[in-house]
Scaffold this active site. Structure first.
Site, PDB file in Angstrom:
ATOM      1  CB  SER A   7      -0.900   0.009   1.237  1.00  0.00           C
ATOM      2  OG  SER A   7      -1.469   1.288   1.372  1.00  0.00           O
ATOM      3  CG  HIS A  32      -3.993  -1.293  -1.713  1.00  0.00           C
ATOM      4  ND1 HIS A  32      -5.116  -2.010  -2.108  1.00  0.00           N
ATOM      5  CD2 HIS A  32      -4.392  -0.529  -0.664  1.00  0.00           C
ATOM      6  CE1 HIS A  32      -6.129  -1.692  -1.321  1.00  0.00           C
ATOM      7  NE2 HIS A  32      -5.725  -0.785  -0.440  1.00  0.00           N
ATOM      8  CG  ASP A  34      -5.078   2.637   0.887  1.00  0.00           C
ATOM      9  OD1 ASP A  34      -6.073   1.896   0.771  1.00  0.00           O
ATOM     10  OD2 ASP A  34      -3.979   2.245   1.315  1.00  0.00           O
ATOM     11  CG  MET A  36      -8.234   7.417   2.858  1.00  0.00           C
ATOM     12  SD  MET A  36      -7.288   7.409   4.382  1.00  0.00           S
ATOM     13  CE  MET A  36      -6.501   5.800   4.264  1.00  0.00           C
ATOM     14  CG  HIS A  65      -9.289   0.579  -0.559  1.00  0.00           C
ATOM     15  ND1 HIS A  65      -8.712   0.283   0.664  1.00  0.00           N
ATOM     16  CD2 HIS A  65     -10.632   0.572  -0.345  1.00  0.00           C
ATOM     17  CE1 HIS A  65      -9.663   0.130   1.569  1.00  0.00           C
ATOM     18  NE2 HIS A  65     -10.832   0.309   0.985  1.00  0.00           N
ATOM     19  CG  MET A  67     -11.231   3.594   2.036  1.00  0.00           C
ATOM     20  SD  MET A  67      -9.749   3.500   3.063  1.00  0.00           S
ATOM     21  CE  MET A  67      -8.502   3.682   1.789  1.00  0.00           C
ATOM     22  CG  MET A 138     -11.857  -2.729   4.748  1.00  0.00           C
ATOM     23  SD  MET A 138     -10.319  -2.326   3.911  1.00  0.00           S
ATOM     24  CE  MET A 138      -9.371  -1.505   5.219  1.00  0.00           C
ATOM     25  N   GLY A 143      -9.120   3.988   7.067  1.00  0.00           N
ATOM     26  CA  GLY A 143      -8.800   5.391   7.371  1.00  0.00           C
ATOM     27  C   GLY A 143      -7.334   5.634   7.678  1.00  0.00           C
ATOM     28  CG  PHE A 144      -5.928   6.514  10.398  1.00  0.00           C
ATOM     29  CD1 PHE A 144      -5.276   7.732  10.270  1.00  0.00           C
ATOM     30  CD2 PHE A 144      -7.276   6.500  10.751  1.00  0.00           C
ATOM     31  CE1 PHE A 144      -5.962   8.923  10.495  1.00  0.00           C
ATOM     32  CE2 PHE A 144      -7.970   7.685  10.985  1.00  0.00           C
ATOM     33  CZ  PHE A 144      -7.302   8.905  10.852  1.00  0.00           C
ATOM     34  N   GLY A 145      -3.195   3.748   8.094  1.00  0.00           N
ATOM     35  CA  GLY A 145      -2.278   2.623   8.040  1.00  0.00           C
ATOM     36  C   GLY A 145      -1.760   2.322   9.438  1.00  0.00           C
ATOM     37  N   GLY A 146      -1.070   1.218   9.580  1.00  0.00           N
ATOM     38  CA  GLY A 146      -0.383   0.906  10.835  1.00  0.00           C
ATOM     39  C   GLY A 146      -1.272   0.481  11.990  1.00  0.00           C
ATOM     40  CG  ASP A 176      -6.341  -2.777   2.886  1.00  0.00           C
ATOM     41  OD1 ASP A 176      -5.246  -2.622   3.447  1.00  0.00           O
ATOM     42  OD2 ASP A 176      -6.954  -1.865   2.285  1.00  0.00           O
ATOM     43  N   GLY A 177      -5.233  -4.431   5.872  1.00  0.00           N
ATOM     44  CA  GLY A 177      -5.174  -3.815   7.202  1.00  0.00           C
ATOM     45  C   GLY A 177      -4.440  -4.679   8.214  1.00  0.00           C
ATOM     46  N   GLY A 178      -3.287  -4.192   8.666  1.00  0.00           N
ATOM     47  CA  GLY A 178      -2.541  -4.922   9.698  1.00  0.00           C
ATOM     48  C   GLY A 178      -1.950  -6.238   9.227  1.00  0.00           C
ATOM     49  N   GLY A 198       0.937  -2.322   3.962  1.00  0.00           N
ATOM     50  CA  GLY A 198       1.562  -1.006   3.904  1.00  0.00           C
ATOM     51  C   GLY A 198       2.826  -0.981   4.739  1.00  0.00           C
ATOM     52  CB  SER A 199       3.280  -0.649   8.421  1.00  0.00           C
ATOM     53  OG  SER A 199       2.096   0.067   8.507  1.00  0.00           O
TER      54      SER A 199
HETATM   55  C1  DX5 Z   1      -6.434   1.544   5.557  1.00  0.00           C
HETATM   56  C2  DX5 Z   1      -5.972   1.289   4.146  1.00  0.00           C
HETATM   57  C3  DX5 Z   1      -4.895   0.274   4.053  1.00  0.00           C
HETATM   58  C4  DX5 Z   1      -3.612   0.664   4.740  1.00  0.00           C
HETATM   59  C5  DX5 Z   1      -2.941  -0.583   5.187  1.00  0.00           C
HETATM   60  O1  DX5 Z   1      -7.551   2.364   5.531  1.00  0.00           O
HETATM   61  O2  DX5 Z   1      -7.056   0.845   3.336  1.00  0.00           O
HETATM   62  O3  DX5 Z   1      -4.649  -0.088   2.707  1.00  0.00           O
HETATM   63  O4  DX5 Z   1      -2.731   1.375   3.917  1.00  0.00           O
HETATM   64  O5  DX5 Z   1      -1.831  -0.249   5.957  1.00  0.00           O
HETATM   65  P1  DX5 Z   1      -1.169  -1.303   6.947  1.00  0.00           P
HETATM   66  O6  DX5 Z   1      -0.730  -2.469   6.121  1.00  0.00           O
HETATM   67  O7  DX5 Z   1      -0.032  -0.546   7.551  1.00  0.00           O
HETATM   68  O8  DX5 Z   1      -2.216  -1.709   7.950  1.00  0.00           O
HETATM   69 ZN    ZN Z   2      -6.570  -0.019   1.352  1.00  0.00          ZN
END
Ligand code: DX5
Ligand code: ZN
Length: 217
Positions: A7, A32, A34, A36, A65, A67, A138, A143-146, A176-178, A198-199
């Site tokens: 991501s 990917h 994102d 928002m 993606h 959002m 999801m 809304g946020f990475g990490g 997607d997510g974590g 992402g992270s």
């Molecule tokens: C969250 C995003 C994800 C995010 C994932 O709203 O849709 O794609 O970038 O980041 P990580 O892998 O760090 O959870």
């Molecule tokens: Zn995403």
């Protein structure tokens, strides 16, 4: 083999072209992207002009993606900006409008997906099974990475895997997510075809090693 989609939200935005090339060389399959809008989710990220720019800088498959509320307003624009696949949230509008957005994406010759937030049941995907190429589950609140991986979402993933296998549809399942090397195996066991990370990729000291471990190799 499972596909890995880093991501870009976790990339260094001042060096996007280099970051994309770096994860491509490290073994990534897709990218990917994102989007928002500060309304559907409490954050604002990137939009159409940045997608146009990165489209010129990479030949990689771009998985957008969205959002955003009422994605029907912008579905075509994201296709024309260079997305290969456009994911919209099932919660983002009335069912007729979600269907209209999916048809617009297909009419642009692109692949389409629907995304389910953690509180949305797998059955919400049912009305769209004849239209979509991918379903995104999801495993964090968008809304946020990490954020921390929600393992309880694996029941939903498994239910979708069963439903798709039963019906013989070739729809990809994405998570997607974590997602990191510790949480990736349970996603793969429960039927994921594509892992967004992402992270776990961009913040890793060795990105090649991170992608290899995400695949479970
Ligand atoms: C969250 C995003 C994800 C995010 C994932 O709203 O849709 O794609 O970038 O980041 P990580 O892998 O760090 O959870
Ligand atoms: Zn995403």
């Amino acid at each position: 083999m499972v596909r890995i989609a880093p991501s870009l939200l976790a990339a260094d935005f001042s060096r996007l072209a280099e970051e994309m090339e770096d994860v491509r060389l490290a073994g990534a399959d897709w990218l990917h992207y994102d989007v928002m809008d500060g309304c559907f989710v409490p954050n604002i990220s990137m939009g159409i002009p940045v997608l146009e720019s990165i489209r010129k800088a990479t030949g990689m498959f771009l998985d957008a993606h969205l959002m955003i509320t009422e994605p029907v307003r912008y579905a075509q624009a994201f296709c024309r900006a260079g997305a290969d696949l456009v994911n919209i949230h099932v919660e983002a509008d009335r069912p007729e409008e979600i269907e209209r957005a999916l048809r617009l994406i297909k009419d642009e010759g692109k692949r389409c997906g629907i995304t389910l937030k953690p509180a949305t049941s797998w059955e919400a995907a049912r009305p769209y099974l004849d239209l979509v190429d991918l379903i995104l589950v999801m495993t964090v609140e968008p809304g946020f990475g990490g954020q921390h991986f929600m393992a309880e979402q694996m029941d939903k993933l498994r239910a979708l895997r069963h439903a798709l296998d039963e019906s013989g549809r070739s729809i990809l399942l994405e998570v997607d997510g974590g997602v990191d090397p510790e949480t990736a195996p349970v996603c793969i066991e429960n039927g994921a075809d594509v892992l967004v990370a992402g992270s776990a990729v961009f913040h890793a000291p060795d990105r090649r090693e991170a992608i290899r471990r995400l695949r479970g190799n």
